[in-house]
Motif scaffolding. Structure first.
Motif, PDB file in Angstrom:
ATOM      1  N   LEU A 116       0.825  -1.201   0.000  1.00  0.00           N
ATOM      2  CA  LEU A 116       0.000   0.000   0.000  1.00  0.00           C
ATOM      3  C   LEU A 116       0.862   1.254   0.000  1.00  0.00           C
ATOM      4  CD1 LEU A 116      -2.665   1.574   0.304  1.00  0.00           C
ATOM      5  CD2 LEU A 116      -2.474   1.237   2.773  1.00  0.00           C
ATOM      6  N   MET A 117       1.937   1.256   0.788  1.00  0.00           N
ATOM      7  CA  MET A 117       2.802   2.430   0.840  1.00  0.00           C
ATOM      8  C   MET A 117       3.420   2.728  -0.524  1.00  0.00           C
ATOM      9  SD  MET A 117       2.684   3.551   3.971  1.00  0.00           S
ATOM     10  CE  MET A 117       4.097   4.640   4.004  1.00  0.00           C
ATOM     11  N   ARG A 118       3.738   1.669  -1.271  1.00  0.00           N
ATOM     12  CA  ARG A 118       4.325   1.874  -2.597  1.00  0.00           C
ATOM     13  C   ARG A 118       3.299   2.364  -3.602  1.00  0.00           C
ATOM     14  NH1 ARG A 118       7.088  -3.086  -1.394  1.00  0.00           N
ATOM     15  NH2 ARG A 118       5.511  -4.225  -2.606  1.00  0.00           N
ATOM     16  N   ARG A 119       2.043   1.940  -3.433  1.00  0.00           N
ATOM     17  CA  ARG A 119       1.022   2.269  -4.421  1.00  0.00           C
ATOM     18  C   ARG A 119      -0.295   2.619  -3.719  1.00  0.00           C
ATOM     19  NH1 ARG A 119      -1.577  -2.059  -8.618  1.00  0.00           N
ATOM     20  NH2 ARG A 119      -2.990  -0.639  -9.682  1.00  0.00           N
ATOM     21  N   PRO A 120      -0.358   3.755  -3.072  1.00  0.00           N
ATOM     22  CA  PRO A 120      -1.600   4.130  -2.367  1.00  0.00           C
ATOM     23  C   PRO A 120      -2.735   4.382  -3.353  1.00  0.00           C
ATOM     24  CG  PRO A 120      -0.034   5.952  -2.354  1.00  0.00           C
ATOM     25  CD  PRO A 120       0.691   4.774  -2.926  1.00  0.00           C
ATOM     26  N   SER A 121      -3.845   3.674  -3.139  1.00  0.00           N
ATOM     27  CA  SER A 121      -4.955   3.772  -4.086  1.00  0.00           C
ATOM     28  C   SER A 121      -6.186   3.135  -3.462  1.00  0.00           C
ATOM     29  CB  SER A 121      -4.611   3.056  -5.396  1.00  0.00           C
ATOM     30  OG  SER A 121      -4.250   1.701  -5.136  1.00  0.00           O
ATOM     31  N   ALA A 140       5.516  11.474   7.553  1.00  0.00           N
ATOM     32  CA  ALA A 140       6.076  12.011   6.312  1.00  0.00           C
ATOM     33  C   ALA A 140       5.373  11.474   5.067  1.00  0.00           C
ATOM     34  CB  ALA A 140       7.572  11.696   6.240  1.00  0.00           C
ATOM     35  N   HIS A 141       4.646  10.371   5.201  1.00  0.00           N
ATOM     36  CA  HIS A 141       3.997   9.757   4.040  1.00  0.00           C
ATOM     37  C   HIS A 141       2.515  10.121   3.929  1.00  0.00           C
ATOM     38  CE1 HIS A 141       7.514   7.176   3.333  1.00  0.00           C
ATOM     39  NE2 HIS A 141       7.565   7.031   4.656  1.00  0.00           N
ATOM     40  N   VAL A 142       1.995  10.889   4.886  1.00  0.00           N
ATOM     41  CA  VAL A 142       0.557  11.158   4.902  1.00  0.00           C
ATOM     42  C   VAL A 142       0.110  11.856   3.627  1.00  0.00           C
ATOM     43  CG1 VAL A 142      -1.268  12.484   6.062  1.00  0.00           C
ATOM     44  CG2 VAL A 142       0.367  11.155   7.400  1.00  0.00           C
ATOM     45  N   LEU A 145      -0.012   9.363   0.813  1.00  0.00           N
ATOM     46  CA  LEU A 145      -1.043   8.349   1.028  1.00  0.00           C
ATOM     47  C   LEU A 145      -2.447   8.906   0.814  1.00  0.00           C
ATOM     48  CD1 LEU A 145       0.318   6.561   4.227  1.00  0.00           C
ATOM     49  CD2 LEU A 145      -0.032   5.497   1.999  1.00  0.00           C
ATOM     50  N   PHE A 146      -2.675  10.154   1.247  1.00  0.00           N
ATOM     51  CA  PHE A 146      -4.039  10.690   1.281  1.00  0.00           C
ATOM     52  C   PHE A 146      -4.192  12.011   0.529  1.00  0.00           C
ATOM     53  CE2 PHE A 146      -3.454   8.250   5.262  1.00  0.00           C
ATOM     54  CZ  PHE A 146      -4.452   7.311   5.103  1.00  0.00           C
ATOM     55  N   GLY A 147      -3.243  12.344  -0.342  1.00  0.00           N
ATOM     56  CA  GLY A 147      -3.275  13.642  -1.017  1.00  0.00           C
ATOM     57  C   GLY A 147      -4.480  13.867  -1.903  1.00  0.00           C
ATOM     58  N   ASP A 148      -5.173  12.792  -2.294  1.00  0.00           N
ATOM     59  CA  ASP A 148      -6.376  12.936  -3.125  1.00  0.00           C
ATOM     60  C   ASP A 148      -7.552  12.189  -2.478  1.00  0.00           C
ATOM     61  OD1 ASP A 148      -7.879  13.837  -5.242  1.00  0.00           O
ATOM     62  OD2 ASP A 148      -7.160  12.341  -6.679  1.00  0.00           O
ATOM     63  N   LEU A 149      -7.606  12.225  -1.158  1.00  0.00           N
ATOM     64  CA  LEU A 149      -8.682  11.543  -0.436  1.00  0.00           C
ATOM     65  C   LEU A 149      -9.996  12.277  -0.667  1.00  0.00           C
ATOM     66  CD1 LEU A 149      -9.350   9.289   1.688  1.00  0.00           C
ATOM     67  CD2 LEU A 149      -9.004  11.041   3.445  1.00  0.00           C
ATOM     68  N   ARG A 150     -11.040  11.544  -1.099  1.00  0.00           N
ATOM     69  CA  ARG A 150     -12.339  12.168  -1.402  1.00  0.00           C
ATOM     70  C   ARG A 150     -13.393  11.890  -0.334  1.00  0.00           C
ATOM     71  NH1 ARG A 150     -11.974  11.152  -7.056  1.00  0.00           N
ATOM     72  NH2 ARG A 150     -10.031  11.838  -7.904  1.00  0.00           N
ATOM     73  N   PHE A 151     -13.346  10.688   0.282  1.00  0.00           N
ATOM     74  CA  PHE A 151     -14.417  10.276   1.185  1.00  0.00           C
ATOM     75  C   PHE A 151     -13.833   9.616   2.435  1.00  0.00           C
ATOM     76  CE2 PHE A 151     -16.367  10.239  -3.007  1.00  0.00           C
ATOM     77  CZ  PHE A 151     -17.567  10.907  -2.783  1.00  0.00           C
ATOM     78  N   ILE A 152     -14.515   9.824   3.559  1.00  0.00           N
ATOM     79  CA  ILE A 152     -14.246   9.079   4.789  1.00  0.00           C
ATOM     80  C   ILE A 152     -15.565   8.467   5.237  1.00  0.00           C
ATOM     81  CG2 ILE A 152     -13.573   9.203   7.212  1.00  0.00           C
ATOM     82  CD1 ILE A 152     -11.686  11.458   6.511  1.00  0.00           C
ATOM     83  N   VAL A 153     -15.604   7.143   5.323  1.00  0.00           N
ATOM     84  CA  VAL A 153     -16.793   6.419   5.767  1.00  0.00           C
ATOM     85  C   VAL A 153     -16.565   5.944   7.194  1.00  0.00           C
ATOM     86  CG1 VAL A 153     -18.306   4.444   5.367  1.00  0.00           C
ATOM     87  CG2 VAL A 153     -17.338   5.681   3.418  1.00  0.00           C
ATOM     88  N   GLU A 174      -9.286  15.306  11.239  1.00  0.00           N
ATOM     89  CA  GLU A 174      -8.846  16.682  11.051  1.00  0.00           C
ATOM     90  C   GLU A 174      -7.333  16.754  10.859  1.00  0.00           C
ATOM     91  OE1 GLU A 174      -9.151  20.749  10.536  1.00  0.00           O
ATOM     92  OE2 GLU A 174     -10.711  19.207  10.570  1.00  0.00           O
ATOM     93  N   ARG A 175      -6.570  16.016  11.674  1.00  0.00           N
ATOM     94  CA  ARG A 175      -5.112  16.035  11.519  1.00  0.00           C
ATOM     95  C   ARG A 175      -4.693  15.484  10.171  1.00  0.00           C
ATOM     96  NH1 ARG A 175      -3.588  12.532  16.388  1.00  0.00           N
ATOM     97  NH2 ARG A 175      -1.593  12.415  15.279  1.00  0.00           N
ATOM     98  N   LEU A 176      -5.324  14.402   9.747  1.00  0.00           N
ATOM     99  CA  LEU A 176      -5.013  13.828   8.433  1.00  0.00           C
ATOM    100  C   LEU A 176      -5.339  14.826   7.323  1.00  0.00           C
ATOM    101  CD1 LEU A 176      -5.932  10.259   7.217  1.00  0.00           C
ATOM    102  CD2 LEU A 176      -6.503  12.228   5.839  1.00  0.00           C
ATOM    103  N   SER A 177      -6.505  15.465   7.410  1.00  0.00           N
ATOM    104  CA  SER A 177      -6.927  16.401   6.365  1.00  0.00           C
ATOM    105  C   SER A 177      -5.952  17.571   6.257  1.00  0.00           C
ATOM    106  CB  SER A 177      -8.340  16.908   6.652  1.00  0.00           C
ATOM    107  OG  SER A 177      -9.270  15.840   6.659  1.00  0.00           O
ATOM    108  N   ARG A 178      -5.500  18.065   7.414  1.00  0.00           N
ATOM    109  CA  ARG A 178      -4.545  19.171   7.388  1.00  0.00           C
ATOM    110  C   ARG A 178      -3.213  18.741   6.792  1.00  0.00           C
ATOM    111  NH1 ARG A 178      -5.289  21.436  13.599  1.00  0.00           N
ATOM    112  NH2 ARG A 178      -7.467  22.140  13.414  1.00  0.00           N
TER     113      ARG A 178
END
Length: 759
Positions: A116-121, A140-142, A145-153, A174-178
């Motif tokens: 997953l770390m190599r290919r976050p999708s 450092a990888h957040v 990993l989540f730069g194009d996150l659209r939804f949180i369920v 909130e921390r992840l989104s920031r």
């Protein structure tokens, strides 16, 4: 909107192959919101209504139409087992849509995590604790990993509403989104939400989006519901000898949005339970025969005792063991084995469990659930009821209320069957009003504040105090925390070396703090007992607290074991299996019973209504209780004389209002009332005490005292440190006391109760 037409071709093909004729109402409603708006979504619908597919089909479609360059959807669930179950469930449809599904928790291999770390999708499924660990260890990888996150369920969102774990989830989002620079939409899923608007506010906290809550027209739900009462020994309430099982047919209730209709059921069990047996457990033993069932207990200790006893009954009847066990202190392998056997085996098996199987883990088609004594909440009752009755069959719950006969000299409140009253109240609150507990709003979550302060520093490195305050105090759970309180916390953490100041005035994790944050237990915000792993040879059985001496016996995994050795350094207990039954102990499990439940219990004593789901023993016990209560005035007036200068006070208040009243009497009123030191409290049902004033003066004194200014801090004992949440012991004493007074004690409800007392 024609939601079906809006789905991607792959989703439509999946629906066609699954044999669905039409979309359910929940699926159409979810599609309208997710396709047609930019709002958050809260889906409240019954168990097995298709909420997960309703939310994910539009999300998958949107991800197919515009593939994200990172993880596109984050799925947060309260249990690893639920994630594992949903992982298998989603794999088929997502594979056809070319959307990867990942899961991340302590039981997932490092190999899969590295992939997953190599290919976050795609979709990532995770618990709050694992997400905390990810933000902590892979900060450092957040962004990647989540730069194009659209939804949180957030699945089973109700499980996050009554403690710090829900606040932690909001902080993490909130921390992840920031850190990733994203603003994902949020989707909450639940079958048992009591106040949807409050949950919608929780879901949207910290964002500028609104939450849409579709009002979905529910179809009538059929329930087979019964409640029976047993004395553990001696004659039963019907004054007949029922030393084995009751053979009366059990009724069923059809619960719909209108009224409840009765459906007759004619089922006569055969008397095959052991003759010398606990009558309540013998009843369960018989009625689980030939079926797949769940038996819910309210504690891990009781779960162990019930399992061991039922297994002894199998031995007594020379039958194969058909009982499994599942609770949070058991090893992963034992819990997983129980889930797999229930899901895959065609045999009639029964799992004895606690809340660990309350949520929607797939363990196959369950025919019947048993509840021993009353659950603490309506929400828990509905979740447990909803585990059965899938695939067209009615949900089925059998309550088994058990108590000992009281001593002949027992005083009034000791003779009341509190569990029976509570069980009926829980059922009636839902049948009559569709009432479910609202979110528990903590005003001052200082324990969580400590946790998130340390997590922010540990993952972000050195920060100046204003920067740290700006990051932490703007997280949604801390909107009521003042700058002064945060300064008090930081100064205390500097004193105890949990943080340290650099030469340029910045703050870092200190040496003592490193020991806290580097422990894997740091990721969870709920309290954990100091636990010892129990092993038999190479097999891990689970964990216990308070390890016993060598040669003594312990109960775990539904069996009894003799202790061979205790490794205190590594916290390991070595043992071998023996026979018998002993009581287990896994630590305290405080309850949280709402004011509405206690008030409905009071009304039960004043009414003459019978309820169709009550079986003969329960009917007789309720009638006896009502007669007793009527003679004593219990339910009409809270203070009841017990003889001489002794009284019982039954305020019918929930757990935290009751606790506030108890402290108010002891700390504000004791002198004027002449209360003795032998003040007994049986939370949240009644208090028993002696006093020197007449009963008529009791009410007057309480009203006069409540009219004086009362700060919740006045209800703490001198030098008291009320440890309630995980990190309360680490906080400065002033914040621990303040957090308990303002965040735990329900002083407002107590005030209202006193002001309504009769003259």
């Amino acid at each position: 909107m024609d939601v079906y037409a809006r789905y991607s071709p792959a989703i439509r093909d999946y629906i066609y192959r699954s044999g669905w004729d039409t979309l359910r109402a929940v699926q159409s409603a979810a599609g309208d919101v997710l396709f047609g708006t930019d709002a958050h979504l809260l889906l409240c619908a019954s168990t097995a209504s298709g909420k997960t597919e309703a939310a994910l089909f539009p999300i998958i479609t949107l991800m197919q139409e515009q593939p994200p360059t990172s993880i596109g959807c984050l799925y947060i669930a309260p249990l690893k087992a639920l994630i594992n179950d949903q992982f298998l469930r989603l794999n088929d449809v997502c594979a056809e849509c070319n959307i990867p599904v990942w899961h991340w928790h302590g039981d997932v291999s490092d190999r899969e995590k590295k992939r997953l770390m190599r290919r976050p999708s795609g979709i990532l499924q995770i618990t709050p604790e694992s997400l905390e660990a990810m933000l902590f260890n892979r900060h450092a990888h957040v962004a990647s990993l989540f730069g194009d996150l659209r939804f949180i369920v957030i699945d089973e969102i109700h499980a996050f509403l009554r403690g710090d774990r829900g606040g932690q989830a909001l902080c993490l989002i909130e921390r992840l989104s920031r850190a990733a620079g994203v603003n994902p939409r949020r989707v909450g899923l639940s079958a048992t939400v009591g106040d949807p608007d409050s949950v919608g506010e929780f879901l949207a906290a910290g964002t500028k989006r609104r939450t849409i809550i579709p009002r979905i027209q529910s179809t009538p739900i059929k329930w087979r519901l019964s409640m029976q009462h047993f004395f553990n020994n001696g004659p039963q309430a019907t004054d007949t000898d029922q030393s084995t099982v009751d053979s009366a047919p059990e009724p069923a209730v059809e619960a719909s949005d209108s009224t409840a209709d009765l459906l007759p059921v004619d089922e006569q069990p055969t008397d095959t339970a052991p003759v010398v047996a606990d009558p309540g457990l013998a009843y369960i033993f018989e009625h689980t025969r030939g079926r797949k069932c769940l038996i819910f207990s309210n504690s891990r200790e009781e779960c162990e005792t019930v399992t061991a006893t039922l297994r002894r009954y199998c031995e007594a009847r020379h039958e194969p063991d058909r009982f499994l066990i599942h609770h949070g202190n058991l090893s992963y392998s034992i819990r997983r084995q129980a889930e797999e056997r229930m899901r895959q085996s065609e045999a009639a098996l029964t799992v004895c469990t606690t809340s660990t199987l309350e949520l929607g883990i797939d363990i196959g088609r369950l025919e019947r659930a048993f509840q021993i004594d009353a659950p603490a909440t309506v929400s828990s009752f509905l979740q447990r009821m909803g585990r059965t009755g899938r695939r067209g069959a009615p949900a089925e719950m059998w309550f088994v209320m058990r108590e000992n006969h009281t001593e002949p000299r027992a005083l009034l409140p000791e003779t009341i069957p509190w569990e029976l009253l509570q069980g009926i109240a829980v059922v009636q609150l839902y049948l009559e009003d569709r009432w479910v507990e609202a979110p528990h709003k903590r005003r001052l979550p200082y324990s969580l504040l400590y946790h998130q302060t340390m997590a922010t520093l540990a993952s972000g490195g050195e920060m100046l105090p204003p920067e740290l305050a700006a990051r932490v105090l703007t997280l949604p759970p801390f909107r009521n925390v003042s700058q002064d309180d945060f300064r008090t916390l930081l100064l205390h953490l500097l004193e105890i070396d949990h943080i340290q100041r650099t030469d340029r005035g910045g703050l870092l994790i200190g040496l003592a703090g490193e020991r806290v944050v580097n422990d894997y237990k740091f990721y969870a915000v709920f309290r954990e007992n100091e636990e010892y792993t129990v092993r038999c040879d190479s097999e891990e059985l689970g964990t216990i607290v308070k390890p016993p001496p060598v040669m003594s016996k312990i109960a775990i995994a539904g069996h009894v074991w003799e202790v061979e050795e205790v490794d205190y350094k590594h916290h390991v207990v070595y043992c071998h299996r023996v026979g018998g039954v002993v009581h287990a102990y896994f630590g305290e499990e405080p309850g949280d019973i709402d004011n509405r439940v206690l008030e409905r219990m009071r009304l039960l004593l004043l009414q003459t209504d019978n309820y169709a789901y009550l079986l003969p023993n329960a009917v007789a016990r309720l009638a006896d209780t009502r007669r007793l209560a009527a003679r004593a005035g219990l339910g009409l007036r809270p203070l009841v004389p017990l003889g001489g200068d002794m009284y019982s006070l039954t305020p019918w208040l929930g757990s935290y209002a009751f606790l506030a009243l108890e402290r108010f009497l002891r700390l504000r009123c004791a002198t004027r009332l002449g209360l003795s030191k032998d003040f007994d409290s049986f939370r949240p049902y009644y208090m028993r005490f002696t006093m020197q004033v007449p009963a008529a003066d009791f009410y007057r004194i309480l009203r006069e005292e409540i009219a004086r200014p009362l700060d919740p801090m006045d209800l703490l004992y001198p030098n008291e440190m009320p440890i309630f949440d995980k990190y309360d012991e680490t906080l400065p004493a002033s914040l621990t006391r303040k957090g308990f007074a303002y965040g735990v004690l329900d002083v407002d409800t107590m005030k209202q109760w006193i002001m309504a007392l009769p003259d």
